[in-house]
Design an enzyme around this catalytic site. Structure first.
Site, PDB file in Angstrom:
ATOM      1  CG  ASP A  49      68.621  90.647  42.149  1.00 50.35           C
ATOM      2  OD1 ASP A  49      69.754  90.821  42.610  1.00 50.35           O
ATOM      3  OD2 ASP A  49      67.578  90.794  42.821  1.00 50.35           O
ATOM      4  CE  LYS A  62      63.280  78.053  31.428  1.00 48.68           C
ATOM      5  NZ  LYS A  62      64.259  76.971  31.652  1.00 48.68           N
ATOM      6  CG  ASP A  87      67.516  76.510  32.411  1.00 47.06           C
ATOM      7  OD1 ASP A  87      67.695  77.290  31.461  1.00 47.06           O
ATOM      8  OD2 ASP A  87      66.672  75.606  32.373  1.00 47.06           O
ATOM      9  CE1 TYR A 121      63.467  91.016  40.563  1.00 45.46           C
ATOM     10  CE2 TYR A 121      64.739  92.644  41.733  1.00 45.46           C
ATOM     11  CZ  TYR A 121      64.526  91.330  41.367  1.00 45.46           C
ATOM     12  OH  TYR A 121      65.362  90.346  41.820  1.00 45.46           O
TER      13      TYR A 121
END
Ligand code: NAD
Length: 338
Positions: free
Chosen positions: A228, A171, A204, A124
């Protein structure tokens, strides 16, 4: 005590839900002076900027703001007012409590989660460019400073609010450097808070585990993009956007708003659910130290959802925004009078 608060009505259903919050907050008996500041797409049309300097100056002065949603064009057009507010005011922590509500239909019961999202960097940062035609680069920025700051915020929040465990979501198996740095910072801060347990999960798998059984989590700590996405997923676990509040908190200011957007499909129809912004208003009351009034407001919302009326159409009712606001204001007043 009297408070001057910056009030940003926003676009779409924003003016309706902020008016509902002002109505209900007046029932607490606290003396609020609302400094109205227009921002968003309508302001872009009238003033040539969606976030005029006067809005930032007002929040810097008052240190607390309550905001309705603002519209952001997809693809081109003006920059998101939300992203700009968070960056300009360094509102680095996004706090989203996610709780099951009595009487509200959802697949899960007993959900009591807090999502803490870093608000200022990651993908972002808005640093994108065309490398050659047909190839675009978008930079993911992760810094030790911002990661340590959000980790400290999360552990402080957990220890002050009786939360048991923080789970960092990442991740780092693929993004070894950026998410690896984020995890290093979380681990380092975790050692300073032995009273709060700490673990980690790959993003995930976190999504799948949340859908299987959200009650296995307590407090989630995430970078900006994962935060988000996962926080909207979490809102869906307890009945959707109409009940999802948030706070954007920094060292020198705080801004409270609902997670939902401007809902252009129902704007101006007095049908918008005001509960998400009312729950955000309860977070604002806590932030101001008005914990008794926050408890009255939460209990008034709880009683309303438990009884199942009055509720807006998104929650299966037939009441208008203002009918819900009036009913909750009456409940707050009744508790105040006890
Ligand atoms: P949205 O949240 O506005 O709407 C999604 C769906 O949820 C719609 O069907 C809408 O009617 C419904 N909904 C949302 N809030 C509701 C409420 N309070 N009561 C009843 N129903 C409600 O999401 P979107 O359509 O993806 O976005 C519309 C605009 O809002 C976009 O311009 C987007 O940029 C903006 N947006 C702003 C914010 C913010 O300012 N914080 C957040 C998200 C989206």
């Amino acid at each position: 005590m009297a408070y001057t608060i910056t009030l940003i009505p926003g676009d779409g259903i924003g003016p309706e839900v902020t008016a509902a919050s002002v109505r209900v907050l007046s029932a607490t008996g606290i003396d609020f002076h609302w400094e109205m500041q227009a921002a968003g797409a309508a302001t872009m049309a009238s003033e040539g900027t969606a976030l005029p300097e006067r809005v930032l100056a007002s929040i810097r002065r008052n240190r607390v703001a309550l905001k309705g949603p603002t519209a952001t064009p997809v693809g081109g057009g003006h920059r998101s007012v939300n992203v700009a507010l968070r960056k300009e005011l360094d509102l680095y922590a996004n706090l989203r409590p996610v709780r099951s509500h009595a009487g509200i239909k959802s697949r899960y019961e007993g959900v009591d989660l807090v999502v803490i999202r870093e608000n200022t960097e990651d993908l972002y940062s808005g640093i994108e460019h065309v490398v050659v035609p047909g190839v675009v680069e978008s930079l993911k920025i992760i810094t030790r400073k911002a990661s340590t700051r959000i980790a400290r915020f999360a552990f402080e929040y957990a220890s002050r609010n009786g939360r048991r465990k923080i789970t960092a979501v990442h991740k780092a198996n693929i993004m070894k450097l950026s998410d690896g740095l984020f995890l290093d910072c979380c681990r380092e801060i975790a050692t300073q808070y032995p009273g709060v347990s700490y673990d980690e999960i790959i993003v995930d798998n976190a999504c799948m585990q949340l859908v299987l059984d959200p009650t296995q989590f307590d407090t989630l700590l995430l970078e900006n993009l994962y935060g988000d996405i996962v926080s909207d997923l979490c809102a869906g676990l307890v009945g959707g956007l109409g009940l999802a509040p948030s706070g954007n908190i920094g060292e020198t200011g705080a801004l409270f708003e609902a997670v939902h957007g401007t809902a252009p499909d129902i704007a101006g129809k007095n049908r918008a659910n005001p509960l998400a912004l009312l729950l955000s208003s309860a977070m604002m009351l806590d932030h101001l130290g008005e914990t008794q009034a926050a408890a009255w407001l939460r209990s008034a919302i709880h009683d309303t959802t438990r009884e199942g009326r009055p509720l807006t159409p998104d929650l299966g009712g037939s009441a208008s925004t203002s009918e819900v606001a009036d009913a909750i204001a009456a409940r707050v007043e009744a508790q105040r009078g006890r």
